[in-house]
Design a protein around this motif. Structure first.
Motif, PDB file in Angstrom:
ATOM      1  N   VAL A 426       9.010  -9.168  20.943  1.00 29.93           N
ATOM      2  CA  VAL A 426       9.297 -10.548  20.543  1.00 29.93           C
ATOM      3  C   VAL A 426       9.209 -10.700  19.031  1.00 29.93           C
ATOM      4  CG1 VAL A 426       8.489 -12.935  20.671  1.00 29.93           C
ATOM      5  CG2 VAL A 426       8.559 -11.526  22.740  1.00 29.93           C
ATOM      6  N   SER A 429      12.141  -9.008  17.262  1.00 30.92           N
ATOM      7  CA  SER A 429      13.477  -9.274  17.835  1.00 30.92           C
ATOM      8  C   SER A 429      14.039  -8.034  18.520  1.00 30.92           C
ATOM      9  CB  SER A 429      14.434  -9.776  16.754  1.00 30.92           C
ATOM     10  OG  SER A 429      13.965 -10.959  16.180  1.00 30.92           O
ATOM     11  N   HIS A 501      10.257 -16.415  25.362  1.00 26.71           N
ATOM     12  CA  HIS A 501       9.400 -15.229  25.268  1.00 26.71           C
ATOM     13  C   HIS A 501       7.925 -15.613  25.237  1.00 26.71           C
ATOM     14  CE1 HIS A 501      12.682 -12.444  24.665  1.00 26.71           C
ATOM     15  NE2 HIS A 501      13.171 -13.190  23.703  1.00 26.71           N
ATOM     16  N   GLN A 502       7.633 -16.811  24.705  1.00 25.79           N
ATOM     17  CA  GLN A 502       6.244 -17.220  24.512  1.00 25.79           C
ATOM     18  C   GLN A 502       5.665 -17.978  25.692  1.00 25.79           C
ATOM     19  OE1 GLN A 502       7.622 -18.992  20.757  1.00 25.79           O
ATOM     20  NE2 GLN A 502       5.852 -18.057  19.778  1.00 25.79           N
TER      21      GLN A 502
END
Length: 695
Positions: A426, A429, A501-502
């Motif tokens: 993450v 990238s 993603h978080q």
């Protein structure tokens, strides 16, 4: 015996007399008709708490037909919808022949309100279709439960069992993998079953045998042949076929037994192979897990410390595309040698295709672990790997976990190492080439619980934000195709905005991914519907999670949304990660075919990152492949450019369009035109925005 027939009819209209007339006409066909009547959004949301059989929509105070479809999908309901209209509105809701724009088992859009015979027939047919779907759902539940019991039996069986689809392996249990010296399930997926047959004549016989079975013949279900393992050794075997299902889809089950071999010798050979990786000579996953479990117990008993390094190679998909499987194998062996040279006193394992694990079995500090991981990362990045006359390199993402007497059980520690690598992907990238140590304080359960509660509130109260980034179509010289991005703003002093993603890991833990995906689909399509009134060719590309890939209701949801925005093929493209597709190959193939049948297109994201990307694409047949970031970086180098062109050429040969993302600067843009990709995307063109801006 007479069964009382009942219809629960919900009517949204401003004319109650019309609704009551429908009830009177329907009474000729039902013993009882329960009518629900309303004309605004708030009443609709309350009313949907009850079960309805058919919804008829005419005119409402603050609702459109698209709004109603969106609300039904938000609630996750299977409720047929019939849209009515007046004569003056017929031009927009009916086709050139004066017929309703949509007629199928879940929606009729739109009938003329005064044509009561047509309306009554539509209600009757929609209700009959709904009853069939409900009965089918009950039967599917029974089948699913039976399949689950069968899967448990197979996974715990000592017999070598596998599933094949069109002659290709899609599942194998542990005894099957051991019998043929496969290290993991990933290795056997996509391998033709005929590759395990040693004799050419036997291959021809087996193809005939399999064809007869697929045609329904059950006269012969056993086949004797000489079988070949991955290391080239052979043995006499007997194969048995049976029809089966996997994830609800029809497949062929094969059971292979060794013939005429000494059982003790077989057991000894299998036991030796159980813990060793044939390519590198290191311990495999099973060997690692046994050693790891023992280490954790030792640390706990002796009040000591230890360390776990989870080393994932970053660009294996790219190496596979440019150098083939030989390049991959050479890379894996070279990195294994590097680790063995650097870590003479540590326990090294090849955990999976592209992952090594290292156990530091001595008292060690967190700083020392990070320093060691950094040295390993640098050494791997500097290593030149010779593949025949060519040279390649790789990098590694290294997750670090410190083990002490208060640490969790081994499985939890392993999950933390995987989470540390996910954090690297993450933060960079997806480029990798970094280290990260898992810090328990950053992942406290109270934080997860709080975030989960906020996610539930975000779904209900629409806290999420949707962004749209245009995609340039090289073939048609236009940018009316948009990728959709989901964001979650937090109500904090820093105005923090979270990306999927978080928060998706927490969403997964609390079974919220399907609901989030559904919210994204509905709200993105609402904006699409608005824009398509002015720009009817506008299309969306929407990323969904693996939960939606497995969701049998997804096809119905997509179908209704596509109809609500106009029903044109290609208006909606759903996208799934290549990793998720590989992990659920049979389901993906079936799901993709079903989605295509309702005019929904499919994209694979992060394409080219697995060893078998082209084989997977050929098997599941997506419409679009969105390249992984590795292929776009360093595109100015001739070797990287050749690799990219080769991957795109192979993909195009399968009639799959390619999307080249991450175009961030002029140098990349100047090369992008020449690689053969149909679609180009990146901040160089335009950043994501909150509105769909068709240029």
């Amino acid at each position: 015996m007479h069964t009382k027939s009942l219809l629960n009819l919900l009517v949204i209209d401003d004319d109650q007399l019309y609704a009551e007339r429908l009830v009177r006409l329907l009474s000729a066909y039902y013993d009882e008709v329960n009518l629900g009547f309303l004309d605004d959004k708030e009443e609709l949301i309350k009313s949907l708490r009850h079960q309805w059989d058919v919804l008829v929509f005419g005119r409402a105070y603050d609702l459109s037909f698209t709004d109603v479809v969106g609300i039904i999908q938000e609630q996750g309901l299977d409720l047929p919808v019939i849209g009515l209209m007046s004569d003056e509105m017929a031009k927009t809701g009916r086709n050139g022949d004066g017929m309703p724009a949509v007629i199928d088992g879940t929606m009729v859009k739109a009938l003329l309100a005064h044509k009561e015979t047509q309306v009554i027939m539509a209600i009757r047919l929609q209700h009959a279709n709904l009853r069939c779907r409900r009965q089918l759902q009950t039967l599917q539940h029974v089948i699913s439960e039976s399949e689950l019991r069968a899967d448990i039996l197979i996974k715990n069986s000592k017999s070598a069992v596998a599933y094949i689809d069109q002659g290709i392996h899609i599942f194998a249990n542990e005894p099957y993998l051991k019998l043929f010296n496969f290290e993991s399930m990933e290795e056997v997926i996509g391998v033709p079953v005929i590759d395990l047959i040693a004799n050419g004549d036997s291959v021809k016989e087996f193809k005939h045998f399999l064809r007869q079975f697929d045609k329904g013949s059950r006269e012969q279900v056993e086949f004797n042949f000489e079988s070949r393992r991955m290391d080239g050794s052979t043995f006499e075997a007997k194969l048995q076929l049976a029809a089966a299902t996997l994830d609800g889809e029809p497949v062929t089950q094969i059971i292979i037994q060794q013939s005429g071999a000494n059982s003790a010798e077989i057991a000894q050979r299998l036991a030796a192979a159980e813990r060793e990786d044939s390519l590198t000579g290191l311990n495999n996953r099973r060997g690692f897990e046994e050693r790891f479990e023992a280490l954790c117990q030792s640390v706990s008993q002796q009040n000591a410390t230890a360390g776990l390094l989870y080393i994932q190679l970053d660009n294996i998909g790219k190496i596979s595309s440019s150098l083939g499987l030989q390049g991959v194998d050479t890379t894996i062996k070279k990195i294994a040698d590097v680790l063995s040279d650097m870590l003479a006193h540590a326990h090294i394992s090849r955990f999976s295709d592209t992952v090594f694990t290292v156990l530091i079995e001595k008292t060690i500090t967190a700083e020392a672990l990070k320093a060691l991981a950094e040295r390993i990362r640098q050494r791997i990045g500097e290593t030149l790997i010779e593949v025949e006359s060519r040279t390649t390199t790789t990098t590694a993402s290294i997750g670090i976990v410190k083990i002490d007497s208060k640490a969790s059980e081994s499985q939890v520690l392993l999950e933390r190492a995987v989470e540390a690598v996910s954090h690297i992907k993450v933060e960079t990238s997806s480029r990798g080439d970094a280290i990260h140590m898992y810090d328990p304080s950053e992942h406290a359960s109270s934080d997860d619980t709080a975030l989960a509660e906020y996610l539930i509130s975000a779904i209900t109260n629409h806290y999420f934000e949707v962004l749209f980034q245009p995609i340039y179509d090289v073939n048609n010289d236009r940018s009316d195709f948009f990728e959709v991005y989901l964001r979650l703003p937090l109500n904090d002093a820093d105005n923090t905005v979270l990306t999927p993603h978080q928060f998706m890991m927490v969403a997964k833990k609390h079974d919220l991914r399907e609901k989030i995906d559904r919210w994204l689909l509905i709200n993105a399509c609402k904006q699409l519907n608005h824009v398509r009134k002015t720009y009817p060719e506008t299309r969306l590309l929407i990323q969904l999670s693996s939960a939606s890939l497995l969701d049998k209701k997804l096809v119905n949801v997509a179908s209704q949304l596509i109809k609500a925005v106009g029903g044109a093929p290609g208006a909606l493209t759903l996208q799934f990660r290549e990793e998720d597709v590989v992990n659920h190959l049979t389901v993906a193939k079936s799901q993709f075919a079903a989605l295509n049948s309702v005019n929904c297109q499919i994209s694979i994201n992060n394409f080219g990152t697995s060893v078998k990307s082209i084989k997977v694409a050929e098997f599941v047949q997506p419409d679009l492949a969105r390249l992984g970031r590795d292929y776009v970086e360093n595109i100015d180098k001739a070797e990287n450019l050749d690799t990219l062109k080769s991957l795109i050429e192979k993909t195009n040969e399968l009639n799959i369009d390619v999307l080249m993302p991450y175009i961030e600067e002029a140098a990349t843009m100047s090369v992008a035109w020449s690689v053969g990709a149909r679609y180009l995307q990146g901040y160089y063109f335009e950043e994501p925005s909150k509105t769909i801006n068709v240029v």
